[in-house]
Design a protein around this motif. Structure first.
Motif, short mmCIF file in Angstrom:
data_model
loop_
_atom_site.label_atom_id
_atom_site.label_comp_id
_atom_site.label_asym_id
_atom_site.label_seq_id
_atom_site.Cartn_x
_atom_site.Cartn_y
_atom_site.Cartn_z
N SER A 1 0.82 -1.22 0.00
CA SER A 1 0.00 0.00 0.00
C SER A 1 0.85 1.27 0.00
CB SER A 1 -0.92 0.00 1.22
OG SER A 1 -1.77 -1.13 1.23
N HIS A 2 2.16 1.10 -0.12
CA HIS A 2 3.11 2.23 -0.16
C HIS A 2 2.99 3.11 1.09
CE1 HIS A 2 3.94 1.14 -4.31
NE2 HIS A 2 2.64 1.14 -4.55
N MET A 3 2.83 2.47 2.24
CA MET A 3 2.73 3.20 3.51
C MET A 3 4.12 3.38 4.11
SD MET A 3 -0.69 1.27 4.96
CE MET A 3 -0.81 2.27 6.45
N HIS A 4 4.96 4.07 3.37
CA HIS A 4 6.37 4.21 3.74
C HIS A 4 6.55 4.93 5.07
CE1 HIS A 4 10.62 4.05 2.45
NE2 HIS A 4 10.74 5.21 3.09
N ASP A 5 5.82 6.02 5.27
CA ASP A 5 5.96 6.79 6.51
C ASP A 5 5.53 5.97 7.72
OD1 ASP A 5 6.89 8.92 5.09
OD2 ASP A 5 4.97 9.98 5.00
N ALA A 6 4.49 5.16 7.56
CA ALA A 6 4.03 4.32 8.67
C ALA A 6 5.07 3.27 9.03
CB ALA A 6 2.71 3.66 8.31
N LEU A 7 5.75 2.73 8.02
CA LEU A 7 6.82 1.77 8.28
C LEU A 7 7.96 2.43 9.04
CD1 LEU A 7 7.04 -0.16 4.88
CD2 LEU A 7 6.47 -1.15 7.10
N LEU A 8 8.31 3.66 8.65
CA LEU A 8 9.39 4.37 9.34
C LEU A 8 9.05 4.64 10.79
CD1 LEU A 8 10.54 6.97 6.64
CD2 LEU A 8 11.81 4.99 7.48
N CYS A 9 7.79 4.91 11.06
CA CYS A 9 7.36 5.17 12.45
C CYS A 9 7.51 3.93 13.32
CB CYS A 9 5.91 5.65 12.47
SG CYS A 9 5.68 7.32 11.84
N ASN A 10 7.57 2.75 12.71
CA ASN A 10 7.71 1.50 13.44
C ASN A 10 9.12 0.92 13.33
OD1 ASN A 10 4.88 0.52 14.50
ND2 ASN A 10 4.52 1.45 12.50
N ASP A 11 10.04 1.70 12.79
CA ASP A 11 11.43 1.26 12.69
C ASP A 11 12.12 1.47 14.03
OD1 ASP A 11 14.02 0.68 11.26
OD2 ASP A 11 14.39 2.75 11.91
N GLN A 12 12.75 0.41 14.54
CA GLN A 12 13.36 0.47 15.87
C GLN A 12 14.43 1.56 15.97
OE1 GLN A 12 14.84 -3.52 16.41
NE2 GLN A 12 12.85 -4.33 17.06
N LEU A 13 15.31 1.64 14.99
CA LEU A 13 16.40 2.61 15.09
C LEU A 13 15.89 4.04 14.99
CD1 LEU A 13 19.38 3.22 15.36
CD2 LEU A 13 19.64 2.85 12.89
N THR A 14 14.89 4.29 14.15
CA THR A 14 14.31 5.63 14.06
C THR A 14 13.75 6.06 15.41
OG1 THR A 14 13.76 5.30 11.73
CG2 THR A 14 12.56 7.03 12.91
N MET A 15 13.09 5.14 16.10
CA MET A 15 12.53 5.43 17.42
C MET A 15 13.64 5.68 18.45
SD MET A 15 9.54 2.52 17.27
CE MET A 15 8.83 2.86 18.87
N LEU A 16 14.67 4.84 18.43
CA LEU A 16 15.75 4.98 19.40
C LEU A 16 16.51 6.29 19.22
CD1 LEU A 16 17.04 1.31 19.35
CD2 LEU A 16 16.19 2.51 21.37
N MET A 17 16.70 6.70 17.98
CA MET A 17 17.43 7.94 17.73
C MET A 17 16.67 9.16 18.22
SD MET A 17 19.16 7.15 14.01
CE MET A 17 20.01 8.74 13.93
N ARG A 18 15.38 9.03 18.40
CA ARG A 18 14.58 10.14 18.93
C ARG A 18 14.58 10.17 20.45
NH1 ARG A 18 9.18 9.28 15.15
NH2 ARG A 18 10.06 10.05 13.19
N PHE A 19 14.64 9.00 21.08
CA PHE A 19 14.37 8.93 22.52
C PHE A 19 15.50 8.37 23.37
CE2 PHE A 19 10.17 8.37 20.38
CZ PHE A 19 9.65 9.61 20.71
N ASN A 20 16.54 7.81 22.79
CA ASN A 20 17.58 7.18 23.58
C ASN A 20 18.89 7.94 23.44
OD1 ASN A 20 19.73 5.26 24.39
ND2 ASN A 20 17.97 3.93 24.72
#
Length: 305
Positions: A180-199
């Motif tokens: 479905s080309h939900m690229h942004d939604a996939l990025l929001c669930n990427d572990q490293l993307t999340m860690l770089m924001r909060f860790n």
């Protein structure tokens, strides 16, 4: 041969199947100094080299560079372990390189002054304690140290490799999001993307835009994601991070889908980075450097891992 005669090898280093080679264009070779390398194992018992990181560091004029190639722990549930390995590799690279530098300085001093006293530098094991240590509980929150030690020590840092961070979700859900080309939604669930924001262990690092499809895991010689019984979740495991710096610009960040010999798709990035020449060098030497730089049309370093 692929790079041509204008490039020369600065240094290479290996840790079992992981390798890193840094090339420099001959135009800047005369500006390079303080060349060092180190490997840090994080495999079984932090002894085996099937997982770990390799670093090559050097100075270009008065700017210090550090390149790290890492292969971190596998599996979707191992995000905390990967974060601990990221921390361990960072700490041990800095401690190890500081120990090398002190050893080199003491050796040079000893050769010129026989009265150099003992105890000028710590033992290798003791050298690890010069950096802030923190527990795995700290790594799960933002309560750890403010910055990764590599950020403090080097002007330019590039950290890359099979970092093995995964996308949260089931195979069916992630497949549906890809279709479905939900690229942004996939990025929001990427572990490293999340860690770089909060860790905070990732504080100070940035990444170019992930405008390509997940690079793992493919059937070999195919464009199809894992069709084995395990059906691993498609993820961006292969990443290139860099120290956030106004003088460092990402020119490209891409995968290479045409290369299908592995279950990963290779990733590459191109950066532009300005170097500094300290005012202490103002004079004849600095003038000579600047003139040689101005005459050159290309001044590039290339790192292959």
């Amino acid at each position: 041969e692929a790079l041509g005669d204008e490039y020369e090898v600065l240094r290479s280093h290996s840790l079992q199947a992981s390798h890193i080679i840094v090339f420099a264009h001959k135009a800047i070779a005369h500006l390079i100094s303080d060349l060092r390398s180190i490997a840090v194992a994080t495999g079984l018992g932090d002894r085996l080299g099937n997982k770990g990181g390799i670093s090559i560091s050097f100075k270009v004029a008065d700017s210090s560079f550090c390149f790290v190639n890492a292969h971190l722990a596998a599996h979707q549930h191992a995000a905390i372990r990967r974060t601990n390995e990221f921390r361990r590799i960072s700490n041990h690279i800095v401690a190890g390189l500081l120990h090398q530098k002190r050893s080199s300085e003491v050796s040079e001093s000893t050769s010129s002054d026989e009265e150099c006293t003992t105890g000028c530098f710590q033992d290798e094991d003791e050298g690890e304690d010069v950096l802030p240590q923190y527990s795995s509980d700290d790594l799960r929150t933002d309560s750890g140290p403010q910055l990764n030690p590599l950020i403090d020590v080097f002007d330019k840092v590039f950290w890359f490799g099979d970092l093995n961070f995964r996308v949260y979700g089931t195979r069916e859900v992630v497949d549906g999001m890809l279709e479905s080309h939900m690229h942004d939604a996939l990025l929001c669930n990427d572990q490293l993307t999340m860690l770089m924001r909060f860790n905070r262990v990732f504080c100070g690092f940035s990444e170019g835009p992930l405008n390509f499809f997940p690079t793992y895991k493919f059937d070999r010689d195919s464009d199809h994601y894992d069709s084995s019984q395990r059906r691993r979740v498609p993820s961006w495991t292969d990443r290139i991070l860099y120290k956030k710096d106004a003088s460092t610009q990402v020119l490209s960040y891409c995968s290479q889908p045409e290369i299908k010999s592995s279950d990963h798709r290779p990733v590459y990035a191109t950066f532009r980075s300005r170097i500094q020449i300290d005012n202490a060098f103002v004079g004849e030497a600095a003038t000579s450097w600047k003139r040689r730089i101005e005459r050159e049309m290309k001044s590039e370093a290339c790192c292959i891992s």
